[in-house]
Design a protein around this motif. Structure first.
Motif, PDB file in Angstrom:
ATOM      1  N   TRP A  52       0.802  -1.221   0.000  1.00 27.55           N
ATOM      2  CA  TRP A  52       0.000   0.000   0.000  1.00 27.55           C
ATOM      3  C   TRP A  52       0.835   1.271   0.000  1.00 27.55           C
ATOM      4  CZ3 TRP A  52      -4.777  -0.381  -1.378  1.00 27.55           C
ATOM      5  CH2 TRP A  52      -5.501  -1.542  -1.109  1.00 27.55           C
ATOM      6  N   ASN A  53       2.066   1.216   0.502  1.00 24.79           N
ATOM      7  CA  ASN A  53       2.803   2.461   0.731  1.00 24.79           C
ATOM      8  C   ASN A  53       4.168   2.535   0.056  1.00 24.79           C
ATOM      9  OD1 ASN A  53       0.961   3.708   2.888  1.00 24.79           O
ATOM     10  ND2 ASN A  53       1.401   1.717   3.779  1.00 24.79           N
ATOM     11  N   SER A  54       4.588   1.485  -0.639  1.00 22.75           N
ATOM     12  CA  SER A  54       5.957   1.451  -1.161  1.00 22.75           C
ATOM     13  C   SER A  54       6.243   2.590  -2.124  1.00 22.75           C
ATOM     14  CB  SER A  54       6.215   0.110  -1.856  1.00 22.75           C
ATOM     15  OG  SER A  54       5.336  -0.058  -2.955  1.00 22.75           O
ATOM     16  N   ASP A  55       5.287   2.913  -3.010  1.00 22.19           N
ATOM     17  CA  ASP A  55       5.556   3.958  -4.001  1.00 22.19           C
ATOM     18  C   ASP A  55       5.775   5.309  -3.337  1.00 22.19           C
ATOM     19  OD1 ASP A  55       2.924   3.949  -3.177  1.00 22.19           O
ATOM     20  OD2 ASP A  55       2.110   4.589  -5.117  1.00 22.19           O
ATOM     21  N   ARG A  56       4.892   5.668  -2.401  1.00 18.71           N
ATOM     22  CA  ARG A  56       5.042   6.951  -1.720  1.00 18.71           C
ATOM     23  C   ARG A  56       6.325   6.998  -0.903  1.00 18.71           C
ATOM     24  NH1 ARG A  56      -0.551   5.984  -1.167  1.00 18.71           N
ATOM     25  NH2 ARG A  56      -0.248   5.058   0.894  1.00 18.71           N
ATOM     26  N   LEU A  57       6.648   5.884  -0.259  1.00 15.06           N
ATOM     27  CA  LEU A  57       7.850   5.832   0.569  1.00 15.06           C
ATOM     28  C   LEU A  57       9.111   5.992  -0.276  1.00 15.06           C
ATOM     29  CD1 LEU A  57       9.066   5.346   3.377  1.00 15.06           C
ATOM     30  CD2 LEU A  57       9.041   2.896   2.876  1.00 15.06           C
ATOM     31  N   VAL A  58       9.188   5.252  -1.387  1.00 16.30           N
ATOM     32  CA  VAL A  58      10.369   5.317  -2.250  1.00 16.30           C
ATOM     33  C   VAL A  58      10.523   6.706  -2.859  1.00 16.30           C
ATOM     34  CG1 VAL A  58      11.341   4.477  -4.428  1.00 16.30           C
ATOM     35  CG2 VAL A  58      10.451   2.854  -2.758  1.00 16.30           C
ATOM     36  N   LEU A  59       9.433   7.284  -3.317  1.00 16.81           N
ATOM     37  CA  LEU A  59       9.501   8.618  -3.924  1.00 16.81           C
ATOM     38  C   LEU A  59       9.907   9.670  -2.899  1.00 16.81           C
ATOM     39  CD1 LEU A  59       6.293   8.337  -6.119  1.00 16.81           C
ATOM     40  CD2 LEU A  59       8.642   8.528  -6.978  1.00 16.81           C
ATOM     41  N   ARG A  60       9.417   9.520  -1.664  1.00 15.97           N
ATOM     42  CA  ARG A  60       9.797  10.464  -0.615  1.00 15.97           C
ATOM     43  C   ARG A  60      11.274  10.307  -0.257  1.00 15.97           C
ATOM     44  NH1 ARG A  60       6.620   8.762   3.205  1.00 15.97           N
ATOM     45  NH2 ARG A  60       4.809   9.800   2.289  1.00 15.97           N
ATOM     46  N   MET A  61      11.745   9.061  -0.161  1.00 17.29           N
ATOM     47  CA  MET A  61      13.147   8.816   0.138  1.00 17.29           C
ATOM     48  C   MET A  61      14.067   9.354  -0.953  1.00 17.29           C
ATOM     49  SD  MET A  61      12.711   4.907   1.541  1.00 17.29           S
ATOM     50  CE  MET A  61      14.449   4.540   1.449  1.00 17.29           C
ATOM     51  N   SER A  62      13.575   9.383  -2.186  1.00 15.97           N
ATOM     52  CA  SER A  62      14.384   9.832  -3.322  1.00 15.97           C
ATOM     53  C   SER A  62      14.285  11.332  -3.568  1.00 15.97           C
ATOM     54  CB  SER A  62      13.940   9.082  -4.587  1.00 15.97           C
ATOM     55  OG  SER A  62      14.053   7.688  -4.423  1.00 15.97           O
ATOM     56  N   ASN A  63      13.527  12.031  -2.728  1.00 15.56           N
ATOM     57  CA  ASN A  63      13.333  13.484  -2.887  1.00 15.56           C
ATOM     58  C   ASN A  63      12.764  13.814  -4.275  1.00 15.56           C
ATOM     59  OD1 ASN A  63      14.425  14.080  -0.297  1.00 15.56           O
ATOM     60  ND2 ASN A  63      16.488  13.910  -1.139  1.00 15.56           N
ATOM     61  N   ALA A  64      11.853  12.980  -4.750  1.00 17.26           N
ATOM     62  CA  ALA A  64      11.254  13.190  -6.070  1.00 17.26           C
ATOM     63  C   ALA A  64      10.090  14.161  -5.973  1.00 17.26           C
ATOM     64  CB  ALA A  64      10.775  11.854  -6.628  1.00 17.26           C
ATOM     65  N   HIS A  65       9.953  15.014  -6.978  1.00 18.33           N
ATOM     66  CA  HIS A  65       8.810  15.925  -7.021  1.00 18.33           C
ATOM     67  C   HIS A  65       8.036  15.697  -8.311  1.00 18.33           C
ATOM     68  CE1 HIS A  65      11.072  18.632  -9.778  1.00 18.33           C
ATOM     69  NE2 HIS A  65      12.111  18.335  -9.022  1.00 18.33           N
TER      70      HIS A  65
ATOM     71  N   LEU B  63       6.002  -4.167  -8.022  1.00 17.64           N
ATOM     72  CA  LEU B  63       5.494  -4.818  -6.813  1.00 17.64           C
ATOM     73  C   LEU B  63       6.387  -5.990  -6.419  1.00 17.64           C
ATOM     74  CD1 LEU B  63       3.369  -5.192  -4.622  1.00 17.64           C
ATOM     75  CD2 LEU B  63       2.030  -6.550  -6.240  1.00 17.64           C
ATOM     76  N   THR B  64       6.787  -6.803  -7.406  1.00 17.53           N
ATOM     77  CA  THR B  64       7.628  -7.969  -7.122  1.00 17.53           C
ATOM     78  C   THR B  64       8.926  -7.571  -6.454  1.00 17.53           C
ATOM     79  OG1 THR B  64       6.707  -9.170  -9.018  1.00 17.53           O
ATOM     80  CG2 THR B  64       8.807  -9.939  -8.160  1.00 17.53           C
ATOM     81  N   MET B  65       9.599  -6.569  -7.009  1.00 16.37           N
ATOM     82  CA  MET B  65      10.897  -6.169  -6.470  1.00 16.37           C
ATOM     83  C   MET B  65      10.756  -5.463  -5.131  1.00 16.37           C
ATOM     84  SD  MET B  65      13.220  -5.233  -9.819  1.00 16.37           S
ATOM     85  CE  MET B  65      12.182  -3.909 -10.435  1.00 16.37           C
ATOM     86  N   THR B  66       9.612  -4.802  -4.914  1.00 19.61           N
ATOM     87  CA  THR B  66       9.383  -4.173  -3.614  1.00 19.61           C
ATOM     88  C   THR B  66       9.184  -5.229  -2.542  1.00 19.61           C
ATOM     89  OG1 THR B  66       8.415  -2.203  -4.625  1.00 19.61           O
ATOM     90  CG2 THR B  66       7.890  -2.617  -2.317  1.00 19.61           C
ATOM     91  N   VAL B  67       8.428  -6.277  -2.862  1.00 17.51           N
ATOM     92  CA  VAL B  67       8.237  -7.372  -1.910  1.00 17.51           C
ATOM     93  C   VAL B  67       9.576  -8.032  -1.590  1.00 17.51           C
ATOM     94  CG1 VAL B  67       7.233  -9.666  -1.614  1.00 17.51           C
ATOM     95  CG2 VAL B  67       5.840  -7.815  -2.541  1.00 17.51           C
ATOM     96  N   ALA B  68      10.397  -8.247  -2.619  1.00 18.25           N
ATOM     97  CA  ALA B  68      11.714  -8.842  -2.404  1.00 18.25           C
ATOM     98  C   ALA B  68      12.562  -7.968  -1.491  1.00 18.25           C
ATOM     99  CB  ALA B  68      12.420  -9.051  -3.742  1.00 18.25           C
ATOM    100  N   ALA B  69      12.511  -6.665  -1.720  1.00 15.84           N
ATOM    101  CA  ALA B  69      13.306  -5.744  -0.906  1.00 15.84           C
ATOM    102  C   ALA B  69      12.836  -5.733   0.544  1.00 15.84           C
ATOM    103  CB  ALA B  69      13.240  -4.339  -1.499  1.00 15.84           C
ATOM    104  N   THR B  70      11.515  -5.714   0.757  1.00 15.41           N
ATOM    105  CA  THR B  70      11.001  -5.669   2.126  1.00 15.41           C
ATOM    106  C   THR B  70      11.274  -6.979   2.873  1.00 15.41           C
ATOM    107  OG1 THR B  70       8.820  -6.308   1.282  1.00 15.41           O
ATOM    108  CG2 THR B  70       9.209  -3.977   1.664  1.00 15.41           C
ATOM    109  N   LEU B  71      11.170  -8.114   2.180  1.00 17.48           N
ATOM    110  CA  LEU B  71      11.490  -9.392   2.820  1.00 17.48           C
ATOM    111  C   LEU B  71      12.973  -9.472   3.172  1.00 17.48           C
ATOM    112  CD1 LEU B  71       9.377 -12.028   0.849  1.00 17.48           C
ATOM    113  CD2 LEU B  71       9.222 -11.495   3.281  1.00 17.48           C
ATOM    114  N   SER B  72      13.823  -8.988   2.259  1.00 11.75           N
ATOM    115  CA  SER B  72      15.259  -8.998   2.533  1.00 11.75           C
ATOM    116  C   SER B  72      15.575  -8.123   3.732  1.00 11.75           C
ATOM    117  CB  SER B  72      16.035  -8.504   1.308  1.00 11.75           C
ATOM    118  OG  SER B  72      15.836  -9.360   0.215  1.00 11.75           O
ATOM    119  N   GLY B  73      14.970  -6.933   3.772  1.00 13.72           N
ATOM    120  CA  GLY B  73      15.188  -6.057   4.915  1.00 13.72           C
ATOM    121  C   GLY B  73      14.656  -6.653   6.210  1.00 13.72           C
TER     122      GLY B  73
END
Length: 309
Positions: free
Chosen positions: A46-59, A141-151
């Protein structure tokens, strides 16, 4: 075959996560691992896109802020049969880009200003086609799930280290202490290796899909060569501050140095370029009309500069 391999690797990563939980805490650790896995994946969904964009300082950049870029994404999305994704810009001189979002209907594409500055218009379109390939294949979505599981595996290993594993109903330690110590040390490394395998397999597929979307494999091949030279020479401070996002980019943004670049989440650039050039040599037919890169005109020669040069 790529989809089967990705599903298998994700299943292996999930199973590995649960095994680590059991080794560190027995049945209690297994339950904790399961709860953490479900929680992190729901949060990521639900939140990966907003989180990644915020972390990247994207506008966000709409048709008023970046008409050329927005128009290219719009044209390519229509060609790919995709909903129009949100477009973002990151103020970084390193040429790079990534896509995120849980589905094509909730997708976003972010590009560094360096991409627009250092690449030709045709090369930028090749990169955007690659990112839309990720969206079409639902790789984000696939790569986000992989990243969150790894973390989460790394977090679980740290939890076991600080709290000494679990105990049974009589208060006795659960499991082999040596295995637990090995799990704490090796689990994050193994999880990263699985995540790398998932990311690498999806990059090849996105290259192929991107070449089909643009109809010009040589655009992406040329762009990848310039991107790789740029990532080797120009640091990306935003990505270095958030190395967990590195696998999302079209090329490893940490290549300019640092320990975080020791394990690459991307396949060899030479192999990616060779595959695209092989596609170009086969004169791949396109299903739709030739793609035009300038309103009212024909496609210019690759290597020319866009209006942002």
């Amino acid at each position: 075959m790529n989809y089967f391999r990705t599903a298998l690797l994700l299943a292996a990563l999930t199973a590995f996560f649960l095994v680590i939980g059991y080794l560190l805490g027995g049945r209690q650790g297994l339950v904790i691992a399961l709860v953490v896995a479900l929680g992190t994946n729901l949060f990521a969904y639900w939140n990966s896109d907003r989180l990644v964009l915020r972390m990247s300082n994207a506008h966000e950049a709409g048709p008023q802020e970046a008409p050329e870029l927005y128009g290219m994404v719009q044209q390519l999305a229509q060609r790919a049969g995709l909903p129009m994704p949100r477009v973002y810009v990151i103020d970084e001189d390193q040429p790079n880009a990534f896509a995120t979002g849980r589905s094509p209907e909730h997708a976003a594409i972010a590009v560094n200003t360096g991409l627009l500055r250092h690449l030709s218009r045709e090369e930028v379109m090749g990169v955007l086609s690659h990112e839309l390939g990720h969206v079409k294949n639902r790789d984000t979505l696939t790569m986000t799930v992989a990243a969150t599981l790894s973390g989460a595996i790394g977090m679980l290993a740290s939890f076991g280290f600080f709290f000494g594993g679990g105990r049974d109903e009589n208060g006795r330690p659960v499991g082999n202490p040596i295995l637990s110590i090995l799990a704490m040390i090796l689990a994050p490394i193994a999880a990263s290796l699985i995540q790398m395998a998932i990311s690498r397999s999806r990059e090849y597929e996105a290259d192929r899909m991107g070449a089909e979307i643009s109809g010009h494999p040589e655009w992406l091949a040329s762009a990848l060569g310039r991107l790789h030279a740029g990532t080797q020479a120009i640091p990306n401070a935003t990505a270095q501050a958030n190395p967990g996002t590195a696998h999302l980019y079209i090329d490893n943004p940490l290549s300019a140095g640092g320990m975080a670049s020791l394990f690459s989440t991307h396949p060899p650039m030479e192999e990616r370029i060779a595959r695209l050039r092989a596609m170009a040599a086969q004169a791949m037919p396109t299903a739709s009309a030739p793609l035009r890169t300038r309103p009212g005109g024909s496609v210019p020669q690759t290597g020319g500069r866009g209006p942002w040069s």
